[in-house]
Design a protein around this motif. Structure first.
Motif, short mmCIF file in Angstrom:
data_model
loop_
_atom_site.label_atom_id
_atom_site.label_comp_id
_atom_site.label_asym_id
_atom_site.label_seq_id
_atom_site.Cartn_x
_atom_site.Cartn_y
_atom_site.Cartn_z
N LEU A 40 0.83 -1.21 0.00
CA LEU A 40 0.00 0.00 0.00
C LEU A 40 0.86 1.26 0.00
CD1 LEU A 40 -2.84 -1.01 2.48
CD2 LEU A 40 -3.02 -0.71 0.00
N LEU A 41 1.96 1.24 0.74
CA LEU A 41 2.88 2.38 0.75
C LEU A 41 3.46 2.60 -0.65
CD1 LEU A 41 4.49 4.56 2.27
CD2 LEU A 41 6.21 2.79 2.74
N PHE A 42 3.95 1.52 -1.28
CA PHE A 42 4.51 1.65 -2.62
C PHE A 42 3.45 2.06 -3.65
CE2 PHE A 42 8.20 -1.44 -1.61
CZ PHE A 42 8.98 -0.39 -1.15
N GLN A 43 2.22 1.57 -3.47
CA GLN A 43 1.15 1.99 -4.38
C GLN A 43 0.89 3.49 -4.23
OE1 GLN A 43 -2.02 -0.95 -3.46
NE2 GLN A 43 -2.11 -1.17 -5.68
N SER A 44 0.90 3.99 -3.00
CA SER A 44 0.65 5.41 -2.80
C SER A 44 1.78 6.25 -3.42
CB SER A 44 0.47 5.74 -1.32
OG SER A 44 1.65 5.52 -0.60
N ILE A 45 3.01 5.75 -3.34
CA ILE A 45 4.14 6.45 -3.96
C ILE A 45 4.00 6.45 -5.48
CG2 ILE A 45 6.63 6.35 -4.38
CD1 ILE A 45 6.87 5.27 -1.46
N LEU A 56 4.28 9.37 -20.76
CA LEU A 56 4.86 8.04 -20.75
C LEU A 56 5.24 7.62 -19.33
CD1 LEU A 56 5.92 5.50 -22.17
CD2 LEU A 56 8.10 6.71 -22.46
N TYR A 57 5.98 8.47 -18.64
CA TYR A 57 6.42 8.14 -17.28
C TYR A 57 5.25 8.13 -16.30
CZ TYR A 57 11.11 8.60 -19.08
OH TYR A 57 12.25 8.43 -19.81
N SER A 58 4.32 9.01 -16.53
CA SER A 58 3.12 9.04 -15.70
C SER A 58 2.34 7.73 -15.87
CB SER A 58 2.25 10.23 -16.10
OG SER A 58 1.08 10.27 -15.36
N SER A 59 2.23 7.26 -17.09
CA SER A 59 1.55 5.99 -17.37
C SER A 59 2.28 4.82 -16.74
CB SER A 59 1.43 5.77 -18.87
OG SER A 59 0.66 6.79 -19.46
N LEU A 60 3.62 4.84 -16.79
CA LEU A 60 4.41 3.78 -16.16
C LEU A 60 4.18 3.75 -14.65
CD1 LEU A 60 7.76 3.98 -18.12
CD2 LEU A 60 6.08 2.14 -18.20
N ALA A 61 4.03 4.92 -14.05
CA ALA A 61 3.75 4.99 -12.61
C ALA A 61 2.39 4.36 -12.30
CB ALA A 61 3.81 6.43 -12.12
N LEU A 62 1.40 4.64 -13.14
CA LEU A 62 0.07 4.07 -12.94
C LEU A 62 0.09 2.55 -13.13
CD1 LEU A 62 -2.92 4.56 -12.33
CD2 LEU A 62 -3.27 4.90 -14.78
N VAL A 63 0.80 2.09 -14.14
CA VAL A 63 0.92 0.65 -14.38
C VAL A 63 1.65 -0.02 -13.21
CG1 VAL A 63 2.02 -1.08 -15.87
CG2 VAL A 63 0.74 0.80 -16.88
N THR A 64 2.66 0.65 -12.66
CA THR A 64 3.38 0.12 -11.50
C THR A 64 2.45 -0.01 -10.30
OG1 THR A 64 5.46 1.07 -12.26
CG2 THR A 64 5.31 0.52 -9.92
N ALA A 65 1.67 1.02 -10.04
CA ALA A 65 0.72 0.97 -8.93
C ALA A 65 -0.27 -0.18 -9.11
CB ALA A 65 -0.03 2.30 -8.81
N SER A 66 -0.72 -0.37 -10.33
CA SER A 66 -1.67 -1.44 -10.60
C SER A 66 -1.02 -2.82 -10.52
CB SER A 66 -2.30 -1.24 -11.97
OG SER A 66 -3.01 -0.03 -12.01
N GLY A 67 0.22 -2.91 -10.98
CA GLY A 67 0.95 -4.17 -10.86
C GLY A 67 1.14 -4.56 -9.41
N VAL A 107 -4.72 8.58 -2.78
CA VAL A 107 -3.44 8.41 -2.09
C VAL A 107 -3.65 8.41 -0.57
CG1 VAL A 107 -1.19 9.51 -1.64
CG2 VAL A 107 -2.05 9.35 -3.97
N ILE A 108 -4.54 9.24 -0.10
CA ILE A 108 -4.75 9.39 1.35
C ILE A 108 -5.15 8.08 2.02
CG2 ILE A 108 -6.11 10.58 3.13
CD1 ILE A 108 -6.13 13.00 1.13
N PRO A 109 -6.21 7.38 1.55
CA PRO A 109 -6.54 6.12 2.22
C PRO A 109 -5.47 5.04 2.06
CG PRO A 109 -8.12 6.57 0.45
CD PRO A 109 -7.21 7.75 0.56
N LEU A 110 -4.75 5.06 0.94
CA LEU A 110 -3.65 4.09 0.78
C LEU A 110 -2.61 4.29 1.88
CD1 LEU A 110 -3.04 4.12 -3.09
CD2 LEU A 110 -3.92 2.23 -1.73
N LEU A 111 -2.23 5.54 2.08
CA LEU A 111 -1.22 5.82 3.12
C LEU A 111 -1.76 5.54 4.52
CD1 LEU A 111 0.44 9.13 1.87
CD2 LEU A 111 1.53 6.92 2.19
#
Length: 138
Positions: free
Chosen positions: A37-42, A54-65, A125-129
């Motif tokens: 959850l911490l890494f997803q919020s980051i 591109l990088y923004s999309s990679l961040a979203l894909v990372t959170a989803s992964g 992000v708030i509830p994740l953290l």
């Protein structure tokens, strides 16, 4: 770009699910849930703050992964935490709660989106953290 990203997310999660047990079974489940959850919020914060698509999309894909690992850890934690005599009822109530949230969330997200397109993500992000901190302190 959005359709490509949302097409990659289920594919990525499908690839990650079989390997989630490596993390979930070898470490304390509460710590796994908290750290994911911490890494997803980051990652979600990076999605919000990075202007490059591109990088923004990679961040979203990372959170989803990371969500794939979270799903396995969360469900394992629920199964282990529920009382044996009412395990099925407990799991059903938790799933019903998630389903009710999934019915309401798109409308709330759309309303927030009309105010500011990033607002639903900021508020995610708030509830994740908070959940990450709460679980780590439990």
């Amino acid at each position: 770009m959005i359709s490509i990203v949302y097409g990659l997310i289920p594919l990525l999660q499908t690839i990650i699910y079989p390997f989630s047990d490596i993390i979930v079974d070898k470490f304390d489940i509460r710590k796994v849930v908290s750290i994911i959850l911490l890494f997803q919020s980051i990652a979600l914060t990076c999605f919000i703050l990075i202007p490059d698509p591109l990088y923004s999309s990679l961040a979203l894909v990372t959170a989803s992964g990371l969500g794939a690992i979270y799903n396995i850890a969360y469900r394992t934690l629920i199964v282990k935490s529920c009382p044996e005599e009412s395990k099925a009822t407990s799991i059903a109530l938790i799933n019903d709660t998630w389903n009710i949230v999934q019915i309401i969330a798109p409308s709330v997200g759309a309303l927030l989106w009309t105010i500011n397109s990033y607002l639903p993500f900021y508020l995610s992000v708030i509830p994740l953290l908070l959940t990450s901190i709460t679980i780590s302190l439990a």
